[in-house]
Scaffold this active site. Structure first.
Site, PDB file in Angstrom:
ATOM      1  N   ASN A 211      -5.945  -2.627 -13.235  1.00 18.17           N
ATOM      2  CA  ASN A 211      -6.002  -2.801 -11.875  1.00 18.17           C
ATOM      3  C   ASN A 211      -6.646  -1.166 -11.559  1.00 18.17           C
ATOM      4  O   ASN A 211      -7.135  -0.834 -12.431  1.00 18.17           O
ATOM      5  CB  ASN A 211      -4.210  -2.383 -11.386  1.00 18.17           C
ATOM      6  CG  ASN A 211      -3.533  -1.208 -11.530  1.00 18.17           C
ATOM      7  OD1 ASN A 211      -3.663   0.399 -11.804  1.00 18.17           O
ATOM      8  ND2 ASN A 211      -2.669  -1.170 -12.890  1.00 18.17           N
ATOM      9  N   ASP A 307      10.331  -3.149 -16.464  1.00 15.78           N
ATOM     10  CA  ASP A 307      10.098  -2.306 -15.981  1.00 15.78           C
ATOM     11  C   ASP A 307      10.095  -0.641 -16.040  1.00 15.78           C
ATOM     12  O   ASP A 307      12.035  -0.015 -16.080  1.00 15.78           O
ATOM     13  CB  ASP A 307      11.551  -3.015 -14.372  1.00 15.78           C
ATOM     14  CG  ASP A 307      11.219  -1.784 -12.969  1.00 15.78           C
ATOM     15  OD1 ASP A 307      10.510  -0.379 -12.906  1.00 15.78           O
ATOM     16  OD2 ASP A 307      11.652  -1.620 -11.810  1.00 15.78           O
ATOM     17  N   ILE A 308       9.781   0.188 -16.062  1.00 12.33           N
ATOM     18  CA  ILE A 308      10.062   1.115 -16.981  1.00 12.33           C
ATOM     19  C   ILE A 308      10.885   2.172 -15.992  1.00 12.33           C
ATOM     20  O   ILE A 308      12.267   2.665 -16.384  1.00 12.33           O
ATOM     21  CB  ILE A 308       9.126   2.126 -16.875  1.00 12.33           C
ATOM     22  CG1 ILE A 308       7.859   1.375 -17.870  1.00 12.33           C
ATOM     23  CG2 ILE A 308       8.828   3.102 -17.413  1.00 12.33           C
ATOM     24  CD1 ILE A 308       6.485   1.739 -18.183  1.00 12.33           C
TER      25      ILE A 308
HETATM   26  N1  CTP Z   1       7.331   0.631 -12.077  1.00 13.62           N
HETATM   27  C1  CTP Z   1       7.249   0.803 -13.594  1.00 13.62           C
HETATM   28  N2  CTP Z   1       7.501  -0.228 -14.814  1.00 13.62           N
HETATM   29  C2  CTP Z   1       6.448  -1.246 -14.388  1.00 13.62           C
HETATM   30  C3  CTP Z   1       6.751  -1.544 -12.684  1.00 13.62           C
HETATM   31  C4  CTP Z   1       6.805  -0.577 -11.867  1.00 13.62           C
HETATM   32  O1  CTP Z   1       7.846   1.932 -13.661  1.00 13.62           O
HETATM   33  N3  CTP Z   1       6.729  -2.581 -14.496  1.00 13.62           N
HETATM   34  C5  CTP Z   1       7.026   2.192 -11.617  1.00 13.62           C
HETATM   35  C6  CTP Z   1       5.999   2.592 -10.880  1.00 13.62           C
HETATM   36  O2  CTP Z   1       4.991   3.601 -11.631  1.00 13.62           O
HETATM   37  C7  CTP Z   1       6.036   2.571  -9.805  1.00 13.62           C
HETATM   38  C8  CTP Z   1       7.679   2.384  -9.200  1.00 13.62           C
HETATM   39  O3  CTP Z   1       8.239   1.556 -10.127  1.00 13.62           O
HETATM   40  O4  CTP Z   1       6.674   4.241  -9.488  1.00 13.62           O
HETATM   41  C9  CTP Z   1       6.612   0.848  -8.577  1.00 13.62           C
HETATM   42  O5  CTP Z   1       7.421  -0.366  -7.671  1.00 13.62           O
HETATM   43  P1  CTP Z   1       7.632  -1.878  -8.056  1.00 13.62           P
HETATM   44  O6  CTP Z   1       7.947  -2.467  -6.875  1.00 13.62           O
HETATM   45  O7  CTP Z   1       7.789  -2.775  -9.360  1.00 13.62           O
HETATM   46  O8  CTP Z   1       5.721  -2.062  -8.211  1.00 13.62           O
HETATM   47  P2  CTP Z   1       4.834  -3.060  -7.541  1.00 13.62           P
HETATM   48  O9  CTP Z   1       4.870  -3.645  -8.827  1.00 13.62           O
HETATM   49  O10 CTP Z   1       4.355  -1.925  -6.853  1.00 13.62           O
HETATM   50  O11 CTP Z   1       6.117  -3.918  -6.617  1.00 13.62           O
HETATM   51  P3  CTP Z   1       5.433  -5.541  -6.269  1.00 13.62           P
HETATM   52  O12 CTP Z   1       4.889  -5.586  -6.590  1.00 13.62           O
HETATM   53  O13 CTP Z   1       7.028  -5.521  -6.040  1.00 13.62           O
HETATM   54  O14 CTP Z   1       4.379  -4.651  -4.692  1.00 13.62           O
END
Ligand code: CTP
Length: 420
Positions: A211, A307-308
């Site tokens: 990205n 999801d970290i």
């Molecule tokens: N994050 C994370 N690990 C992931 C995805 C996201 O740690 N696999 C963290 C990002 O660093 C940020 C936050 O979670 O702090 C973003 O939230 P999230 O909803 O999971 O991110 P998006 O992918 O942007 O959400 P969506 O696709 O639902 O819009």
């Protein structure tokens, strides 16, 4: 110590004094320390040193006039004040100090000082009689009472042949004190873990899914946390940025690597700030050899990445967690949903994309809305370094309160509510 000046925007004001030539050395040293410098000269200063000298040393045009048709919307003073992380006036003449004390705004430098809401420091240089005169001393007291920082002056022999207090401090001394301005101590003794940048999910040995994240916001927050006194570990996806000074930077590529690296650091962490744009999915089976094109459509199967941030909160609820939400619409409502879903303490929400890109991924500016269960604070559009410091200030303020509340509720769970 001077590494605190790295990536800072410094407006250097130069006023009419024989010591103006020393400002050239200040500019050189600021740039060596990694600051970006914009020089504002008063008319009197140009009698001592030419603007060309400062232009060559700073690598930026020198600002001379209050009403400059070339400046953005003819408001050079406002944009300079917004751009600055700190304003340093060195040398500051007796006349300039008097004008600053009065809050004048009839030349560019005094207008920038008045318009700025960033630390302002003056390094006076003048004849010793002028320095000790009651008028100057009253001005200095007035400036100090407004929170303006005073660097020097020194005692010694003067250009006019006299000896006494009034010499400009040495450039290195001035810069050492300026660097102090950026060390708040607000996170002293705390350990901060950050993720930043994008992750790359390989498709085959030569291709990947990723990205647009530049990592700039995360790197700026890492630096701001270090300057606030924290021990900082930054786990970074692939970015084109130099590691911030005094920060342990651990490079990773994929989301799984980032996750493993984060988990290893958890026992050394008080605050976790997840700024990384982690790829939500990875390619289920990475091809061992380069995929050759054919005329048939290609389908890739993707698997969900961990999801970290969510995992950290689950595995280590004692860690204060801050997440980011980059959204193209309904920014705050969506951030609030994330706050709840992930059970974290704060979500910093920002708008990305759209015609009117206000900040976000590759931009040098950003604006954030910090959402906590109790509050909502908007940080207005500003350079990422500034936004990062403001975010750290908010985290440093709410962390001790959060810990106290957590401890109190843990006690209630163990021993029941104390009698009223
Ligand atoms: N994050 C994370 N690990 C992931 C995805 C996201 O740690 N696999 C963290 C990002 O660093 C940020 C936050 O979670 O702090 C973003 O939230 P999230 O909803 O999971 O991110 P998006 O992918 O942007 O959400 P969506 O696709 O639902 O819009």
């Amino acid at each position: 110590m001077l590494e605190r000046l790295a990536n800072k925007h410094i407006v250097l004001g130069v006023t009419g004094s024989i010591a103006a030539y020393k400002a050239a050395d200040i500019v050189r040293r600021l740039r060596e320390a990694g600051s970006e410098v914009r020089v504002v000269m008063t008319r009197a200063a140009t009698e001592f040193v030419t603007p060309m000298t400062f232009q060559a040393l700073s690598g930026n045009p020198v600002h001379l006039h209050l009403l400059d048709a070339q400046a953005e919307a003819a408001m050079g003073h406002i944009s300079l004040a917004r751009w600055a992380d700190a304003i340093l006036v060195a040398p500051a003449s007796a006349d300039f100090l008097a004008r600053l004390r009065q809050g004048r705004a009839d030349d560019l430098l005094s207008a920038v000082c008045l318009a700025g809401d960033v630390p302002l420091a003056v390094a006076p240089a003048m004849n010793q009689r002028m320095w000790s005169d009651r008028a100057t001393q009253e001005n200095i007291q007035g400036l100090k009472s407004r929170g303006i920082l005073l660097f020097g002056p020194e005692d010694g022999s003067q250009a006019c042949g006299e000896t006494g207090v009034g010499r400009l401090q040495e450039p290195l001394q001035i810069l050492t004190q300026l660097a102090e301005v950026f060390s708040s101590g607000a996170l002293d003794g705390l350990r901060v873990l950050l993720t930043a940048g994008p992750t790359r999910e390989p498709i085959d040995p030569v291709r990947y899914i990723s990205n647009h994240s530049s990592g700039k916001m995360g790197y700026a927050i890492a630096q701001a946390a270090a300057e606030a006194g924290a021990r900082v570990t930054l786990i970074s996806g692939p970015v084109a940025l130099s590691p911030p000074p005094s920060v342990l930077t651990l490079p990773v590529v994929t989301a799984l690597q980032m996750f493993e690296c984060v988990v290893q650091q958890l026992k050394h962490t008080d605050i976790f700030i997840a700024t990384a744009a982690v790829a939500d999915y990875r390619v289920t089976e990475v091809a061992p050899q380069k995929i050759k094109k054919t005329s048939a459509p290609l389908t890739l199967q993707l698997s969900l990445n961990p999801d970290i941030l969510g995992q950290v909160k689950q595995q280590a609820p004692h860690i204060y967690c801050v997440g980011f939400a980059a959204e193209t619409e309904q920014v705050v409502p969506r951030a609030r949903i994330k706050l709840q879903q992930k059970g974290v303490e704060m979500i910093a929400a920002n708008q990305v994309g759209g015609e009117n890109n206000l900040g976000g991924f590759s931009s040098d500016n950003n604006s954030l809305t910090l959402c906590t269960p109790e509050s909502e604070v908007t940080l207005a559009l500003a350079p990422k370094a500034k936004i990062a410091r403001e975010l750290i200030t908010h985290v440093a303020r709410s962390y001790p309160l959060w810990r106290q509340t957590r401890k109190a509720s843990a006690q209630i769970l163990r021993f029941g509510k104390p009698p009223l």
